[in-house]
Design an enzyme around this catalytic site. Structure first.
Site, PDB file in Angstrom:
ATOM      1  N   LYS A  13       1.285  61.481  42.309  1.00  6.53           N
ATOM      2  CA  LYS A  13      -0.154  61.267  42.473  1.00  6.53           C
ATOM      3  C   LYS A  13      -0.582  59.914  41.891  1.00  6.53           C
ATOM      4  CE  LYS A  13      -1.111  65.042  40.106  1.00  6.53           C
ATOM      5  NZ  LYS A  13       0.263  65.533  39.783  1.00  6.53           N
ATOM      6  N   ARG A  88      -8.030  71.148  38.686  1.00  4.74           N
ATOM      7  CA  ARG A  88      -6.766  71.827  38.438  1.00  4.74           C
ATOM      8  C   ARG A  88      -6.935  73.325  38.328  1.00  4.74           C
ATOM      9  NH1 ARG A  88      -3.995  67.259  35.898  1.00  4.74           N
ATOM     10  NH2 ARG A  88      -1.868  67.843  35.426  1.00  4.74           N
ATOM     11  N   ARG A 122      10.873  59.235  34.090  1.00  3.51           N
ATOM     12  CA  ARG A 122       9.639  58.427  34.129  1.00  3.51           C
ATOM     13  C   ARG A 122       9.472  57.615  32.837  1.00  3.51           C
ATOM     14  NH1 ARG A 122       4.021  61.134  35.516  1.00  3.51           N
ATOM     15  NH2 ARG A 122       4.644  62.521  33.839  1.00  3.51           N
ATOM     16  N   ARG A 155       6.478  59.724  28.024  1.00  2.00           N
ATOM     17  CA  ARG A 155       5.375  60.599  27.634  1.00  2.00           C
ATOM     18  C   ARG A 155       5.907  61.807  26.860  1.00  2.00           C
ATOM     19  NH1 ARG A 155       1.643  61.308  32.978  1.00  2.00           N
ATOM     20  NH2 ARG A 155       1.695  63.470  32.266  1.00  2.00           N
ATOM     21  N   ARG A 166       4.504  72.913  32.130  1.00  2.00           N
ATOM     22  CA  ARG A 166       3.554  72.291  33.075  1.00  2.00           C
ATOM     23  C   ARG A 166       3.756  72.858  34.480  1.00  2.00           C
ATOM     24  NH1 ARG A 166       5.034  66.330  32.229  1.00  2.00           N
ATOM     25  NH2 ARG A 166       3.467  65.825  33.801  1.00  2.00           N
TER      26      ARG A 166
END
Ligand code: AP5
Length: 211
Positions: A13, A88, A122, A155, A166
């Site tokens: 996203k 969400r 990431r 992160r 998550r």
């Protein structure tokens, strides 16, 4: 154009929104980035949500809805915006519908296996939020941001336990929004995977929005 980018953690996203904001000339509003900036600046909101983000849970609806309401009332949002990571929950979607009319909801569809591959690789620039992947989207110099040269970070919620949590939260609380927006005729599906380059996914996104 007012659009929502929907999809599991790591669906891309933020990566696609960074391209779409320039193409469409509208701001990219990532609720995750807004929370992370508050955490970095140690604001009262940041201190309140730090442990929630670290564990991969959701910030309470009331806090998130007010933050988005304030942000989209700013003047740069008059012609439209890309909401990345909001709504969400069904309660957030209902609140958004009361704030404004949305033109389209892009649903990035990707398997859980590929999400795990993406999130574990990431890396992010701490000041600009620019996103990389050590294999799929590497920086020009390993570990450094392409423009500022800063050290890239991982992160906190990209560690294994938080990723798992998550994904569970996504399935139970966010996935129902696909039906919610399908019923309202707003869903544009974009099927993605790790063999497609971000540029290819952006092309698919533009087609889905035009079609
Ligand atoms: P947030 O920051 O929104 O996290 P997320 O939704 O889990 O999404 P991500 O940022 O992890 O992934 P992404 O889909 O943007 O993927 P990306 O482009 O980075 O939220 C964080 C937290 O904030 C939440 O857990 C919650 O605590 C809180 N929060 C936020 N919004 C909230 C809300 N509305 N309500 C309550 N709480 C909220 O891509 C991932 C990786 O894949 C990157 O490394 C990238 O380089 C790579 N990649 C991208 N595209 C490709 C491609 N085509 N091929 C291969 N690799 C690719």
């Amino acid at each position: 154009m007012k659009m929502v980018f929907l999809g599991p953690p790591g669906a891309g996203k933020g990566t696609i929104a960074a391209k779409a904001k320039d193409y469409y000339g509208i701001p990219h509003i990532s609720t995750g980035d807004l929370f992370r900036n508050n955490i970095k600046n140690e604001t009262p909101l940041g201190l309140q949500v730090k442990s929630i983000l670290g564990s991969g849970g959701l910030v309470p609806d009331s806090i998130t809805i007010e933050m988005v309401r304030n942000r989209i009332s700013e003047s740069d949002c008059a012609k439209g915006f890309i909401l990345d990571g909001f709504p969400r929950t069904i309660a957030q979607a209902d609140a958004l519908a009361e704030m404004t009319d949305i033109d389209a909801v892009v649903n990035f569809d990707i398997s859980s296996e590929e999400v795990i591959e993406r999130l574990s690789g990431r890396r992010m620039c701490p000041s600009t939020g620019r996103i990389y992947h050590i294999v799929f989207n590497p920086p020009k110099v390993a570990g450094k941001d392409d423009e500022t040269g800063e050290d890239l970070i991982q992160r906190d919620d990209d560690k294994e336990d938080a990723i798992k949590h998550r994904l569970e939260v996504y399935t139970s609380q966010t996935q129902p929004l696909i039906d919610y927006y399908t019923e309202r005729g707003l869903i544009r599906n974009v099927k993605t995977n790790n063999r497609l380059q971000p540029e290819d996914v952006f092309e698919l996104t533009k087609k889905a929005l035009n079609g």
